[in-house]
Design an enzyme around this catalytic site. Structure first.
Site: not given
Length: 284
Positions: A38, A127
């Protein structure tokens, strides 16, 4: 050399994990997908780098849904900026090199000449802003860092433009393709090989690595149909304005490979040759 690859279930990550011939070079790849590492957890990043005694990390994990990011900015920044910071801090703490994969979207996309590595960044999408923030976090963390910007990526693992055109060609007689966006298609195999070449050097800094040469999406689609051997499909050129999307697309995404050339590294082959090689590969 032990290299951790984040985002190993993605298009580029899977290419790296499955790259042939690494054993002969003394390279061991350890791939981590979402379930194994993660990147939004600094502790998780530290544990992975320390436990596997990584010499390097190639950071491919990213939030890549360009349109979705417009409505999910928190998620995009959490993964692309905070995640990059975490992996950079972990790499620095344990003395590992870091290759951070970035994008042409960090630029405004309105130029008429290829963007240099040193050119001003001016992203126009969530983005692009999140990826630029990731670059900045990685550089701020310090350590042995490479940032590699790329564009128009496709390969045999995952959805991409080449597969989309191929699928449409089998079901339609006519396909509309944007003709006023210019860039350089990049085959994941070529990019992966470049990243492995780069990480074995100490030539730290920012790089632009795409397929050589330039085309429009329309010209790219023409080449895809030629390689696939599909007949009887009409390609219809259209403008970006006729194909509105939530996120603005760069009109010009060409990246100059100045640092690759300056440092004497092997450049990526021409996009047309790469597409031919990809087409042969997927026929096997």
């Amino acid at each position: 050399m032990r290299i951790i690859v984040t985002g190993a279930d993605g298009q580029l990550g899977r290419e790296l994990v499955n790259l042939p011939g690494l054993g002969e070079q003394g390279i061991q790849i350890l791939g981590f997908g979402r379930g194994g590492l993660d990147v939004t957890s600094l502790q998780s990043c530290r544990e992975a780098v320390k436990r596997y005694q990584a010499d390097a990390v190639i950071h491919c994990a990213a939030y890549t849904s360009v349109d979705k990011a417009e409505s999910e900015p928190d998620a995009a920044f959490r993964i692309n900026a905070e995640g990059s910071r975490n992996i950079a801090l972990a790499a620095r703490e344990y003395g590992a090199k870091l290759v951070c994969v970035s994008t042409d979207y960090v630029f405004e996309g309105t130029a008429s000449l290829p963007y240099k590595e040193s050119d001003e960044t001016k992203p126009r999408t969530v983005y692009g802003k999140s990826k630029l923030a990731g670059e900045q976090e990685v550089l701020a963390a310090g350590g042995k860092v490479f940032i590699v910007r790329t564009s128009w990526v496709y390969g045999k693992y995952g959805r991409n433009f080449v597969q989309t055109i191929g699928d449409l060609a089998r079901t339609r007689d006519e396909i509309q393709v944007v003709m006023d966006q210019i860039g350089s298609p990049t085959y994941t195999l070529d990019l992966a090989e470049f990243l492995i070449q780069l990480v074995q050097t100490n030539e730290y800094g920012i790089y632009h690595a795409t397929g050589s040469g330039v085309c429009s999406w329309y010209q790219f689609a023409q080449a895809i149909l030629e390689e696939s051997g599909v007949k009887g499909v009409k390609l219809v050129p259209c403008t970006t304005a006729e194909f509105p999307r939530p996120a603005r697309r760069p009109a010009y995404s060409v990246l100059q490979h100045g640092e690759i050339q300056r440092r004497g590294l092997k450049d990526l082959r021409h996009w047309r040759a790469a597409l031919a090689a990809y087409s042969e590969e997927i026929k096997k």
